[in-house]
Motif scaffolding. Structure first.
Motif, PDB file in Angstrom:
ATOM      1  N   ARG B 211       0.818  -1.196   0.000  1.00 36.15           N
ATOM      2  CA  ARG B 211       0.000   0.000   0.000  1.00 36.15           C
ATOM      3  C   ARG B 211       0.862   1.260   0.000  1.00 36.15           C
ATOM      4  N   SER B 237       1.262  -6.978  -2.127  1.00 33.01           N
ATOM      5  CA  SER B 237       0.467  -7.367  -0.965  1.00 33.01           C
ATOM      6  C   SER B 237      -1.005  -7.346  -1.367  1.00 33.01           C
ATOM      7  N   ILE B 252       0.972 -11.998  -3.123  1.00 34.00           N
ATOM      8  CA  ILE B 252       1.782 -13.001  -2.436  1.00 34.00           C
ATOM      9  C   ILE B 252       1.223 -13.180  -1.037  1.00 34.00           C
ATOM     10  N   THR B 255      -3.122 -16.483   0.875  1.00 34.77           N
ATOM     11  CA  THR B 255      -4.163 -16.713  -0.122  1.00 34.77           C
ATOM     12  C   THR B 255      -3.708 -16.358  -1.519  1.00 34.77           C
ATOM     13  N   SER B 270       3.756  -3.778   5.185  1.00 33.56           N
ATOM     14  CA  SER B 270       3.912  -3.811   6.640  1.00 33.56           C
ATOM     15  C   SER B 270       4.363  -5.191   7.123  1.00 33.56           C
ATOM     16  N   GLN B 274      -0.535 -12.774   7.058  1.00 32.31           N
ATOM     17  CA  GLN B 274      -0.962 -13.453   5.833  1.00 32.31           C
ATOM     18  C   GLN B 274       0.001 -13.186   4.687  1.00 32.31           C
ATOM     19  N   ASN B 289      10.947   0.387   4.389  1.00 28.98           N
ATOM     20  CA  ASN B 289       9.723   0.866   5.018  1.00 28.98           C
ATOM     21  C   ASN B 289      10.071   2.083   5.862  1.00 28.98           C
TER      22      ASN B 289
HETATM   23  C1  LIG Z   1      -8.260 -14.030   5.186  1.00 31.20           C
HETATM   24  C2  LIG Z   1      -7.191 -13.043   4.842  1.00 31.20           C
HETATM   25  C3  LIG Z   1      -6.248 -13.415   3.925  1.00 31.20           C
HETATM   26  C4  LIG Z   1      -5.239 -12.518   3.553  1.00 31.20           C
HETATM   27  N1  LIG Z   1      -4.316 -12.923   2.643  1.00 31.20           N
HETATM   28  C5  LIG Z   1      -3.332 -12.072   2.300  1.00 31.20           C
HETATM   29  C6  LIG Z   1      -2.325 -12.451   1.353  1.00 31.20           C
HETATM   30  O1  LIG Z   1      -2.354 -13.543   0.786  1.00 31.20           O
HETATM   31  N2  LIG Z   1      -1.347 -11.562   1.059  1.00 31.20           N
HETATM   32  C7  LIG Z   1      -1.276 -10.320   1.649  1.00 31.20           C
HETATM   33  O2  LIG Z   1      -0.344  -9.558   1.335  1.00 31.20           O
HETATM   34  N3  LIG Z   1      -2.218  -9.953   2.531  1.00 31.20           N
HETATM   35  C8  LIG Z   1      -3.241 -10.777   2.860  1.00 31.20           C
HETATM   36  N4  LIG Z   1      -4.180 -10.356   3.748  1.00 31.20           N
HETATM   37  C9  LIG Z   1      -4.188  -8.925   4.175  1.00 31.20           C
HETATM   38  C10 LIG Z   1      -3.214  -8.604   5.294  1.00 31.20           C
HETATM   39  O3  LIG Z   1      -3.829  -8.857   6.529  1.00 31.20           O
HETATM   40  C11 LIG Z   1      -2.809  -7.103   5.230  1.00 31.20           C
HETATM   41  O4  LIG Z   1      -3.972  -6.315   5.316  1.00 31.20           O
HETATM   42  C12 LIG Z   1      -2.051  -6.706   3.984  1.00 31.20           C
HETATM   43  O5  LIG Z   1      -1.009  -7.624   3.731  1.00 31.20           O
HETATM   44  C13 LIG Z   1      -1.480  -5.309   4.154  1.00 31.20           C
HETATM   45  O6  LIG Z   1      -0.854  -4.892   2.976  1.00 31.20           O
HETATM   46  P1  LIG Z   1       0.291  -3.771   3.017  1.00 31.20           P
HETATM   47  O7  LIG Z   1       1.414  -4.239   3.849  1.00 31.20           O
HETATM   48  O8  LIG Z   1       0.574  -3.387   1.605  1.00 31.20           O
HETATM   49  O9  LIG Z   1      -0.468  -2.519   3.654  1.00 31.20           O
HETATM   50  P2  LIG Z   1      -0.275  -1.819   5.053  1.00 31.20           P
HETATM   51  O10 LIG Z   1      -0.422  -2.782   6.159  1.00 31.20           O
HETATM   52  O11 LIG Z   1      -1.149  -0.641   5.032  1.00 31.20           O
HETATM   53  O12 LIG Z   1       1.243  -1.357   5.069  1.00 31.20           O
HETATM   54  C14 LIG Z   1       1.765  -0.352   4.286  1.00 31.20           C
HETATM   55  C15 LIG Z   1       3.188  -0.156   4.741  1.00 31.20           C
HETATM   56  O13 LIG Z   1       3.818   0.808   3.891  1.00 31.20           O
HETATM   57  C16 LIG Z   1       4.650   1.664   4.680  1.00 31.20           C
HETATM   58  N5  LIG Z   1       4.773   2.919   3.950  1.00 31.20           N
HETATM   59  C17 LIG Z   1       3.785   3.801   3.640  1.00 31.20           C
HETATM   60  N6  LIG Z   1       4.286   4.839   2.942  1.00 31.20           N
HETATM   61  C18 LIG Z   1       5.620   4.625   2.811  1.00 31.20           C
HETATM   62  C19 LIG Z   1       6.683   5.355   2.203  1.00 31.20           C
HETATM   63  N7  LIG Z   1       6.464   6.494   1.559  1.00 31.20           N
HETATM   64  N8  LIG Z   1       7.910   4.844   2.279  1.00 31.20           N
HETATM   65  C20 LIG Z   1       8.152   3.670   2.919  1.00 31.20           C
HETATM   66  N9  LIG Z   1       7.189   2.946   3.509  1.00 31.20           N
HETATM   67  C21 LIG Z   1       5.932   3.422   3.456  1.00 31.20           C
HETATM   68  C22 LIG Z   1       3.929   1.771   5.994  1.00 31.20           C
HETATM   69  O14 LIG Z   1       4.845   2.099   7.031  1.00 31.20           O
HETATM   70  C23 LIG Z   1       3.337   0.365   6.156  1.00 31.20           C
HETATM   71  O15 LIG Z   1       4.213  -0.485   6.871  1.00 31.20           O
HETATM   72  C24 LIG Z   1      -5.193 -11.234   4.133  1.00 31.20           C
HETATM   73  C25 LIG Z   1      -6.150 -10.878   5.077  1.00 31.20           C
HETATM   74  C26 LIG Z   1      -7.144 -11.760   5.434  1.00 31.20           C
HETATM   75  C27 LIG Z   1      -8.154 -11.344   6.444  1.00 31.20           C
END
Ligand SMILES: Cc1cc2nc3c(=O)[nH]c(=O)nc-3n(C[C@H](O)[C@H](O)[C@H](O)COP(=O)(O)OP(=O)(O)OC[C@H]3O[C@@H](n4cnc5c(N)ncnc54)[C@H](O)[C@@H]3O)c2cc1C
Ligand SMILES: Nc1ncnc2c1ncn2[C@@H]1O[C@H](COP(=O)(O)O)[C@@H](O)[C@H]1O
Lengths: 277, 324
Positions: B211, B237, B252, B255, B270, B274, B289
């Protein structure tokens, strides 16, 4: 339409890294963890509710029955889905350790035989065992077609069929499936436009994710019936096909993160220490 | 002695690489039990695929042509009819294999061990290692049925290499489809645009964005050049996929796809449980990060605390230089 949604109670998936193994490796212990609804099953409930409502007029179009096979406490999970809007529940009392996907599927078949739903909508996978098998097995036992990994569902033929977008490795595989049938759902079934039932106006956008129970829903759920009966009473074969001989925690990754000061240090380490450049 | 039947996974008339991972498992079981393995190419283009699969040391390669697209209801009866002569039937744990395996198992009265990451043979007994609880527990499971249906993880079973020789190729007549096949119809497979990059599950380097990349543009213009500087594959993600920054099939995790490359770089991810489930088998893990508390630190070998929009272009340049 009449929809059956099987739901499982699992140890809190957000804290799965706190799951432990008994010292002799004989079982997984989840002490201290909360119990939650299996997330895919929560999504299945949401999908079923969307199929069975006109979201604009709040009119109900069919009955949504939830079912769980598990210990006493599974009743809480059923209550939670009743609060989301399901109409009634079936609780088959059983020890979690005595179950595998075949026993679950046979029990679900017994429920289907009794309730005669048009569709079974269920999660693609329970996130404790991560098996991803019960839905397809249930379809086979029933002789019903199965659309697994549904990321979108659209009713057609006046609700008798569904166009299902299955999320597969290489893209989206679309099938047309006719009731009675089994649909197992993937994550993106709860995206705003993923379920279209012809009654809810096409431009209606649902929120992201599964709905929360309203206070009114929670109050109403207290009066909704949960039909409880022991697994033994179903008259199904309860022999399992799996025997877990031991459990282990995965080896911890060594060290922990080395914090680097800047890009140059990172590249130097990747080159000289990790030897991956 | 256990004989194994490998179900090839066909796409556009060719066996996918997943098939070679399933062959690797079959070879391990055959070697451990003194059995042999056969391969079944089933689907559209089965004949050509079967010919391609004849060089992997199988006792026999069968071909069953089935027209139209894949639905399990049209495949499982044939696989079960042939499979009942084997001790193990295996198909890789791609979405294809995960969908198909339980159908076949139910027909054979066979237990299923899905998504396995290893097998051991002791006194003829097979024990499968499986990851459970999003990779936080390893379970060791035996199947108590006469036949076992098993789906191995591609990331944990290196693709088998051709071993020379030519297995005899034989047509195998399709069994009648299930009655349920009348109620399910393949409409289309909308494949995501092919990229010039290596396939995610096969790449030696994976650079994944989350994200934090904030937009599709971030993936294309910030992450893309880093991916290409390493000759790697792009991953993501769930949050990035859900937000529409990038195609869903690059997700990745528990799921999504499971990867185990030599080098994994998580950018603006993050590190939710999962997500970690799909990448913590990687050899070297780098996190970029801005939040040093991000849970990805639990699995990272190297952690650069920085704004990715500044660090990633710098890193791309530095890598180009280092590799020049
Ligand atoms: C049943 C179920 C299955 C799931 N299966 C999966 C799966 O297979 N794969 C998966 O990935 N997720 C899965 N999820 C979702 C998972 O729980 C997380 O919500 C998801 O992985 C979060 O994605 P993220 O790290 O991109 O986003 P976030 O958690 O929002 O993290 C974003 C990160 O980016 C950093 N960031 C933001 N801006 C900057 C910047 N400018 N420079 C540097 N760093 C920055 C932040 O510090 C933060 O750590 C599942 C959830 C459920 C409920
Ligand atoms: N004990 C149970 N009670 C009700 N439904 C279950 C149970 N176990 C599995 N299921 C259903 O089967 C689906 C797939 O589970 P699994 O094959 O175990 O990954 C889940 O998402 C549930 O819908």
């Amino acid at each position: 339409m009449k929809i059956l949604v099987p739901v499982k109670r699992v140890a809190d998936p957000e804290n799965a890294n706190k799951v432990k193994v008994a010292p002799d490796g004989s079982r997984v212990t989840t002490d201290g963890l909360e119990w939650k609804i299996n997330p895919f099953d929560e999504y299945a409930v949401e999908a079923a509710l969307r199929l069975n409502e006109n979201a604009k007029s709040a009119e109900r179009l069919g009955e949504t029955i939830v079912a769980s096979i598990g210990g006493k406490d599974a009743a809480q999970t059923l209550r939670q889905t009743l609060a989301m809007g399901a109409d009634r529940a079936v609780h088959i009392l059983a020890e979690d350790d005595a179950l595998d996907s075949f026993v679950v599927a046979r029990a679900l078949k017994a429920i289907v035989d009794k309730e005669q739903p048009d569709v079974v909508v269920m999660g693609k996978q329970a996130v404790d065992g991560d098996s991803n098998t019960a839905g397809q097995i249930l379809g086979e036992l029933l002789g019903w077609p199965v659309a697994s990994f549904a990321a979108s569902i659209e009713t057609s033929d006046g609700g008798k069929s569904f166009i299902v977008g299955r999320e597969v490795d290489t893209g989206v595989l679309k099938v047309k499936i006719t009731a009675p049938c089994v649909i197992t759902v993937d994550l993106r079934i709860v995206a705003p436009g993923s379920v279209k039932n012809g009654a809810t106006p096409a431009e209606h956008a649902y929120g992201e994710g599964a709905r929360y129970a309203s206070l009114k829903g929670i109050m109403a759920a207290k009066k909704k019936p949960i039909d409880e009966q022991p697994l033994a009473g179903l008259g199904v074969d309860v022999t399992t096909t799996t025997k877990y001989t031991k459990f282990e925690l995965p080896p911890a990754r060594k060290g922990g993160a080395k914090f680097v000061a800047d890009v140059n240090e990172l590249v130097a380490l990747l080159k000289s220490e990790a030897k991956v450049l | 002695m256990t004989d194994i039947l490998v179900i090839a996974e066909l796409l556009d008339g060719k066996a996918r690489k997943t098939t070679h991972s399933a062959i690797n498992l079959a070879k391990q079981i055959a070697a451990g039990t003194g059995g042999a393995f056969d391969v079944l190419a089933i689907g559209d283009g089965a004949k050509a695929a079967a010919a391609d699969l004849a060089g992997f040391g199988a006792r026999k390669v069968f071909a069953t042509q089935i027209d139209g697209g894949y639905v399990a209801e049209k495949y499982a009866s044939t696989i079960a009819a042939l499979g009942k002569g084997y001790g193990v039937v295996t198909v890789t744990a791609s979405t294809y294999g995960k969908d198909l395996a339980p159908h076949v198992a139910a027909k054979l009265g066979a237990g299923v061990a899905s998504d396995i990451s290893g097998v051991s043979v002791e006194g003829g007994t097979l024990t499968y290692k499986r990851q459970m609880y999003a990779g936080n527990v390893f379970g060791f499971v035996q199947l108590t049925t006469a036949i076992a249906v098993v789906s191995p993880r591609q990331a944990e079973f290196e693709p088998a290499q051709p071993s020379g020789g030519a297995s005899p190729v034989e047509d195998y007549a399709a069994a009648a489809a299930d009655a349920a096949a009348a109620r399910i119809e393949f409409i289309s497979l909308e494949q995501t645009a092919k990229s010039a990059r290596p396939e995610l599950s096969e790449a030696a380097v994976v650079v994944a964005g989350g994200r934090g990349l904030k937009s599709a543009d971030g993936f294309t213009n910030v992450l893309g050049p880093l991916v290409d500087s390493l000759g790697g594959a792009m991953g993501a993600s769930r949050a990035a996929c859900d937000a529409g920054y990038i195609a869903n099939d690059l997700q990745i995790g528990q799921t999504g796809k499971v990867v185990a490359p030599k080098l994994y770089i998580a950018v603006g991810i993050s590190g939710a449980i999962q997500h970690l489930a799909g990448m913590k088998g990687s050899k070297v893990i780098v996190a970029i990060n801005k939040d040093k508390e991000a849970p990805v630190a639990q699995v990272a070998d190297y952690f650069l605390v920085a704004d990715l929009f500044k660090a990633v272009p710098e890193l791309t340049e530095a890598i180009k230089k280092a590799r020049a």
